[in-house]
Design a protein around this motif. Structure first.
Motif, PDB file in Angstrom:
ATOM      1  N   GLY A 122       2.070 -24.397  10.226  1.00  0.00           N
ATOM      2  CA  GLY A 122       1.985 -24.770   8.827  1.00  0.00           C
ATOM      3  C   GLY A 122       0.951 -25.834   8.593  1.00  0.00           C
ATOM      4  N   GLY A 123       0.562 -25.974   7.337  1.00  0.00           N
ATOM      5  CA  GLY A 123      -0.419 -26.974   6.981  1.00  0.00           C
ATOM      6  C   GLY A 123      -1.838 -26.463   6.980  1.00  0.00           C
ATOM      7  N   ALA A 124      -2.042 -25.186   7.379  1.00  0.00           N
ATOM      8  CA  ALA A 124      -3.378 -24.603   7.416  1.00  0.00           C
ATOM      9  C   ALA A 124      -3.279 -23.109   7.162  1.00  0.00           C
ATOM     10  CB  ALA A 124      -4.053 -24.876   8.760  1.00  0.00           C
ATOM     11  N   VAL A 125      -4.392 -22.515   6.710  1.00  0.00           N
ATOM     12  CA  VAL A 125      -4.485 -21.065   6.556  1.00  0.00           C
ATOM     13  C   VAL A 125      -5.802 -20.602   7.167  1.00  0.00           C
ATOM     14  CG1 VAL A 125      -3.043 -20.899   4.497  1.00  0.00           C
ATOM     15  CG2 VAL A 125      -5.494 -21.301   4.235  1.00  0.00           C
ATOM     16  N   VAL A 126      -5.797 -19.405   7.725  1.00  0.00           N
ATOM     17  CA  VAL A 126      -7.010 -18.801   8.248  1.00  0.00           C
ATOM     18  C   VAL A 126      -7.289 -17.556   7.431  1.00  0.00           C
ATOM     19  CG1 VAL A 126      -5.748 -17.463  10.029  1.00  0.00           C
ATOM     20  CG2 VAL A 126      -8.196 -17.911  10.299  1.00  0.00           C
ATOM     21  N   GLY A 127      -8.555 -17.344   7.095  1.00  0.00           N
ATOM     22  CA  GLY A 127      -8.924 -16.211   6.266  1.00  0.00           C
ATOM     23  C   GLY A 127     -10.072 -15.426   6.855  1.00  0.00           C
ATOM     24  N   LEU A 128     -10.159 -14.187   6.470  1.00  0.00           N
ATOM     25  CA  LEU A 128     -11.230 -13.293   6.917  1.00  0.00           C
ATOM     26  C   LEU A 128     -12.322 -13.284   5.852  1.00  0.00           C
ATOM     27  CD1 LEU A 128     -11.983 -11.251   9.144  1.00  0.00           C
ATOM     28  CD2 LEU A 128     -10.809  -9.493   7.811  1.00  0.00           C
ATOM     29  N   ILE A 129     -13.557 -13.543   6.255  1.00  0.00           N
ATOM     30  CA  ILE A 129     -14.673 -13.558   5.306  1.00  0.00           C
ATOM     31  C   ILE A 129     -15.079 -12.120   5.006  1.00  0.00           C
ATOM     32  CG2 ILE A 129     -17.051 -14.303   4.905  1.00  0.00           C
ATOM     33  CD1 ILE A 129     -16.530 -16.668   6.760  1.00  0.00           C
ATOM     34  N   LEU A 130     -14.684 -11.645   3.830  1.00  0.00           N
ATOM     35  CA  LEU A 130     -14.989 -10.274   3.424  1.00  0.00           C
ATOM     36  C   LEU A 130     -16.209 -10.211   2.516  1.00  0.00           C
ATOM     37  CD1 LEU A 130     -11.310  -9.160   2.691  1.00  0.00           C
ATOM     38  CD2 LEU A 130     -12.673  -8.629   4.725  1.00  0.00           C
ATOM     39  N   ASP A 131     -16.473 -11.294   1.815  1.00  0.00           N
ATOM     40  CA  ASP A 131     -17.594 -11.331   0.866  1.00  0.00           C
ATOM     41  C   ASP A 131     -18.322 -12.664   1.019  1.00  0.00           C
ATOM     42  OD1 ASP A 131     -19.358 -11.267  -1.227  1.00  0.00           O
ATOM     43  OD2 ASP A 131     -17.884 -10.621  -2.732  1.00  0.00           O
ATOM     44  N   GLN A 132     -19.467 -12.644   1.679  1.00  0.00           N
ATOM     45  CA  GLN A 132     -20.230 -13.871   1.926  1.00  0.00           C
ATOM     46  C   GLN A 132     -20.658 -14.544   0.625  1.00  0.00           C
ATOM     47  OE1 GLN A 132     -21.102 -15.576   4.591  1.00  0.00           O
ATOM     48  NE2 GLN A 132     -20.625 -14.265   6.333  1.00  0.00           N
ATOM     49  N   ASP A 133     -20.874 -13.745  -0.445  1.00  0.00           N
ATOM     50  CA  ASP A 133     -21.345 -14.305  -1.712  1.00  0.00           C
ATOM     51  C   ASP A 133     -20.309 -15.226  -2.358  1.00  0.00           C
ATOM     52  OD1 ASP A 133     -23.697 -12.903  -1.391  1.00  0.00           O
ATOM     53  OD2 ASP A 133     -23.008 -11.166  -2.555  1.00  0.00           O
ATOM     54  N   LYS A 134     -19.032 -15.011  -2.031  1.00  0.00           N
ATOM     55  CA  LYS A 134     -17.975 -15.817  -2.636  1.00  0.00           C
ATOM     56  C   LYS A 134     -17.606 -17.048  -1.796  1.00  0.00           C
ATOM     57  CE  LYS A 134     -15.727 -11.970  -5.067  1.00  0.00           C
ATOM     58  NZ  LYS A 134     -14.458 -11.210  -5.234  1.00  0.00           N
ATOM     59  N   LEU A 135     -18.232 -17.165  -0.638  1.00  0.00           N
ATOM     60  CA  LEU A 135     -17.830 -18.206   0.308  1.00  0.00           C
ATOM     61  C   LEU A 135     -18.056 -19.611  -0.254  1.00  0.00           C
ATOM     62  CD1 LEU A 135     -16.641 -18.585   3.129  1.00  0.00           C
ATOM     63  CD2 LEU A 135     -18.974 -18.643   4.032  1.00  0.00           C
ATOM     64  N   VAL A 136     -19.216 -19.845  -0.855  1.00  0.00           N
ATOM     65  CA  VAL A 136     -19.529 -21.182  -1.385  1.00  0.00           C
ATOM     66  C   VAL A 136     -18.575 -21.549  -2.519  1.00  0.00           C
ATOM     67  CG1 VAL A 136     -21.274 -22.576  -2.553  1.00  0.00           C
ATOM     68  CG2 VAL A 136     -21.953 -21.024  -0.716  1.00  0.00           C
ATOM     69  N   GLU A 137     -18.322 -20.598  -3.403  1.00  0.00           N
ATOM     70  CA  GLU A 137     -17.418 -20.840  -4.522  1.00  0.00           C
ATOM     71  C   GLU A 137     -15.991 -21.095  -4.031  1.00  0.00           C
ATOM     72  OE1 GLU A 137     -16.014 -18.643  -8.697  1.00  0.00           O
ATOM     73  OE2 GLU A 137     -17.485 -17.679  -7.363  1.00  0.00           O
ATOM     74  N   MET A 138     -15.582 -20.337  -3.005  1.00  0.00           N
ATOM     75  CA  MET A 138     -14.238 -20.504  -2.461  1.00  0.00           C
ATOM     76  C   MET A 138     -14.101 -21.867  -1.776  1.00  0.00           C
ATOM     77  SD  MET A 138     -11.956 -17.906  -0.104  1.00  0.00           S
ATOM     78  CE  MET A 138     -13.156 -17.759   1.211  1.00  0.00           C
ATOM     79  N   ARG A 139     -15.129 -22.280  -1.056  1.00  0.00           N
ATOM     80  CA  ARG A 139     -15.105 -23.596  -0.402  1.00  0.00           C
ATOM     81  C   ARG A 139     -14.918 -24.702  -1.452  1.00  0.00           C
ATOM     82  NH1 ARG A 139     -17.873 -25.681   4.205  1.00  0.00           N
ATOM     83  NH2 ARG A 139     -19.059 -23.736   4.361  1.00  0.00           N
ATOM     84  N   GLN A 140     -15.659 -24.605  -2.544  1.00  0.00           N
ATOM     85  CA  GLN A 140     -15.580 -25.614  -3.593  1.00  0.00           C
ATOM     86  C   GLN A 140     -14.191 -25.655  -4.217  1.00  0.00           C
ATOM     87  OE1 GLN A 140     -18.640 -25.238  -6.567  1.00  0.00           O
ATOM     88  NE2 GLN A 140     -17.766 -26.830  -7.888  1.00  0.00           N
ATOM     89  N   ALA A 141     -13.590 -24.468  -4.427  1.00  0.00           N
ATOM     90  CA  ALA A 141     -12.251 -24.401  -5.010  1.00  0.00           C
ATOM     91  C   ALA A 141     -11.218 -25.067  -4.103  1.00  0.00           C
ATOM     92  CB  ALA A 141     -11.874 -22.946  -5.271  1.00  0.00           C
ATOM     93  N   PHE A 142     -11.322 -24.848  -2.800  1.00  0.00           N
ATOM     94  CA  PHE A 142     -10.388 -25.474  -1.857  1.00  0.00           C
ATOM     95  C   PHE A 142     -10.585 -26.986  -1.832  1.00  0.00           C
ATOM     96  CE2 PHE A 142      -9.369 -21.297  -0.107  1.00  0.00           C
ATOM     97  CZ  PHE A 142      -8.067 -21.477   0.327  1.00  0.00           C
ATOM     98  N   GLN A 143     -11.817 -27.430  -1.847  1.00  0.00           N
ATOM     99  CA  GLN A 143     -12.082 -28.863  -1.807  1.00  0.00           C
ATOM    100  C   GLN A 143     -11.572 -29.545  -3.075  1.00  0.00           C
ATOM    101  OE1 GLN A 143     -16.310 -28.859  -1.094  1.00  0.00           O
ATOM    102  NE2 GLN A 143     -16.052 -28.837   1.147  1.00  0.00           N
ATOM    103  N   GLU A 144     -11.725 -28.884  -4.224  1.00  0.00           N
ATOM    104  CA  GLU A 144     -11.216 -29.445  -5.473  1.00  0.00           C
ATOM    105  C   GLU A 144      -9.693 -29.501  -5.481  1.00  0.00           C
ATOM    106  OE1 GLU A 144     -12.905 -27.024  -8.515  1.00  0.00           O
ATOM    107  OE2 GLU A 144     -14.889 -27.986  -8.428  1.00  0.00           O
ATOM    108  N   ALA A 145      -9.058 -28.615  -4.683  1.00  0.00           N
ATOM    109  CA  ALA A 145      -7.596 -28.608  -4.574  1.00  0.00           C
ATOM    110  C   ALA A 145      -7.095 -29.617  -3.541  1.00  0.00           C
ATOM    111  CB  ALA A 145      -7.104 -27.208  -4.216  1.00  0.00           C
ATOM    112  N   GLY A 146      -8.006 -30.405  -2.972  1.00  0.00           N
ATOM    113  CA  GLY A 146      -7.614 -31.438  -2.011  1.00  0.00           C
ATOM    114  C   GLY A 146      -7.490 -30.947  -0.586  1.00  0.00           C
TER     115      GLY A 146
END
Length: 490
Positions: free
Chosen positions: A441-465
């Motif tokens: 617990g305390g972490a999640v692992v994900g499969l990169i299916l769409d490289q174009d969404k990676l930067v946006e997804m990183r930003q969303a996680f960082q904004e969520a703390g």
């Protein structure tokens, strides 16, 4: 049957063994280039340490063993009478040697004779020349001037469970891999006294203020990494004592650096094995036993809740398939562990909470329900194993990762998984990523299916703390290839 701890004739060797009723033969591993035909060779049972066969100066091909007996024996008083019986059977003077005596005792009379390994060399015993003496004089001269005190530095890496967890604690199957993003590094250097060096951040004894003490203690807890070093050393000594492995009389200083504290134990053990010349051989500390050893340090010595999967992956490194079925664990004391090809491994990302959940809490009462034979839990663990076997096909990995999480969610419930873990899973799915929990617990692992969404997804996680990173797999075979290529280039 009592333990002994003594130095042999001031030779700088600790003989640490559990004495058994029988004779004792000291042996060592032949160095590369040493001919077995110049020594008495022993074949040793790795379980009981009993000498099963003795071959005096064998011809090439007569035995595969490279374990050489040296002229140090402990003989029981009531066995001395056997010598006169042996001598009466040997009319030729050339046959009246200790080597042939042990051949007769072990191979024909089947006396109980046990072996103890010394991790050193005995090349000067026997037929040697001036060059041999010159070599060893140079060796000891270098030790005298301190040139041998080169630091030994070892790393162990974090792991992520890609499939099947948490069934590793329930006789299931898992696939996991080591990643180089997070590690523990331990350095050992020979010294006059045995010393464990506190880490300035993880083992602080001075603080700037009461507020600093509060913040550090809240984040790191009260127990740093120093206890992991000490517990590993204690358990290592105990293991060698039970296995009849003699340790050279040398002291050392240990220090560490880490961004994943639990891996300190594995890295420390690597250093100790190199320092004392303990190998992965079945008679020393083979990999499956090493994984059990690391787990026992955590659970038996430090009372840390831990599972075997993490330790197996840290020992084998890379991508590992693990089968922890009850039949295997009962019969051989460990599961079946198979290294997998990493060449076609898809890319992954990892996100974790800055204040992760407690591992013990997320496991809830599942273990007790499983021990009670509750149908839902037992069937879920079987399903985790089935998903693991299917996951060898990478094209189905995204579907199977999602199934792994939903199965875990159905058994453990949302209340047990906690809002933080669920928030990260929901966030990943908003970007169409396959996702699961890689550990407790305390972490999640994900499969990169769409490289174009990676930067946006990183930003969303960082904004969520959350902390977000792209996983860098640690592939030991690739590292060895790079080292070999560098040496060739030089």
């Amino acid at each position: 049957r009592t333990a002994s701890d003594r130095s042999i004739d001031g030779s700088g060797v600790y003989v640490v063994c559990v004495l058994q009723p029988g004779e004792l033969i000291i042996y060592y591993e032949l160095e590369e280039g040493e001919r077995s035909s110049s020594r008495g060779i022993v074949e040793v049972s790795p379980e009981s340490h009993r000498i099963t066969r003795f071959v005096e100066k064998p011809e090439e091909g007569l035995t595969a063993s490279r374990l050489a007996s040296v002229v140090f024996y402990c003989i029981q008083k009531n066995t001395l009478c056997c010598m006169s019986d042996f001598l009466s059977l040997q009319p030729k003077t050339t046959s009246r040697t200790f080597g042939h005596f042990w051949e007769w005792c072990i191979n024909e009379k089947h006396l109980d004779v046990f072996g103890m390994k010394l991790p050193t060399g005995f090349q000067l015993i026997g037929q040697v020349g001036l060059s041999d003496y010159t070599k060893w004089l140079a060796h000891y001269s270098s030790k005298k001037h301190g040139n041998s005190a080169k630091p030994i530095t070892c790393r162990s890496y974090a792991r992520v469970g890609l499939m099947g967890n948490p069934s590793d604690g329930f006789n299931g199957k898992t696939i996991a891999m080591t990643i180089s993003n997070f590690w523990a590094e331990v350095t050992l250097v020979e010294s006059q006294a045995l010393s464990l060096v506190p880490h300035p951040l993880n083992d602080p004894t001075e603080f700037g203020s009461l507020q600093d003490l509060f913040c550090i203690s809240r984040r790191e807890g009260y127990l740093g990494g120093l206890r992991l070093l000490q517990a590993t050393c204690k358990k290592f000594y105990q293991f060698c004592s039970k296995q009849g492995i003699a340790l050279t009389k040398q002291n050392f200083t240990l220090k560490y650096d880490t961004n994943i504290p639990r891996a300190i134990i594995s890295a420390t053990l690597k250093c100790l094995m190199k320092f004392y010349n303990i190998t992965d051989d079945v008679r020393d500390l083979p990999k499956p036993v090493r994984a059990n050893f690391i787990l026992s340090v955590e659970t038996d010595e430090l009372f840390i809740t831990a599972g075997l999967q993490d330790r197996v992956v840290q020992v084998y490194e890379g991508l590992v398939y693990m089968d922890f079925s009850k039949l295997l664990m009962d019969e051989q004391g460990h599961g079946n562990y198979v290294s997998m090809d990493m060449s076609s491994l898809p890319p992954f990302w990892l996100a974790y909470l800055s204040d992760p959940s407690d591992s013990g809490r997320i496991h809830s009462n599942i273990r007790q329900r499983w021990l009670n034979g509750e149908h839902e839990v037992v069937e879920a663990m079987k399903s985790f194993s089935e998903l693991t076997d299917q996951a060898k096909d990478w094209t189905r990995l995204a579907q199977l990762m999602n199934e792994n999480f939903e199965l875990r969610r159905s058994v453990y419930t949302d209340g047990c998984l906690g809002p933080g873990n669920l928030k990260m899973v929901d966030l990943a799915r908003q970007f169409g990523s396959a996702v699961k929990l890689p550990g407790s617990g305390g972490a999640v692992v994900g499969l990169i299916l769409d490289q174009d969404k990676l930067v946006e997804m990183r930003q969303a996680f960082q904004e969520a703390g959350c902390v977000f990173c792209v996983i860098t797999p640690y592939n030991p075979s690739q590292v060895l290839s790079e080292v070999s290529a560098n040496l060739t280039a030089r």
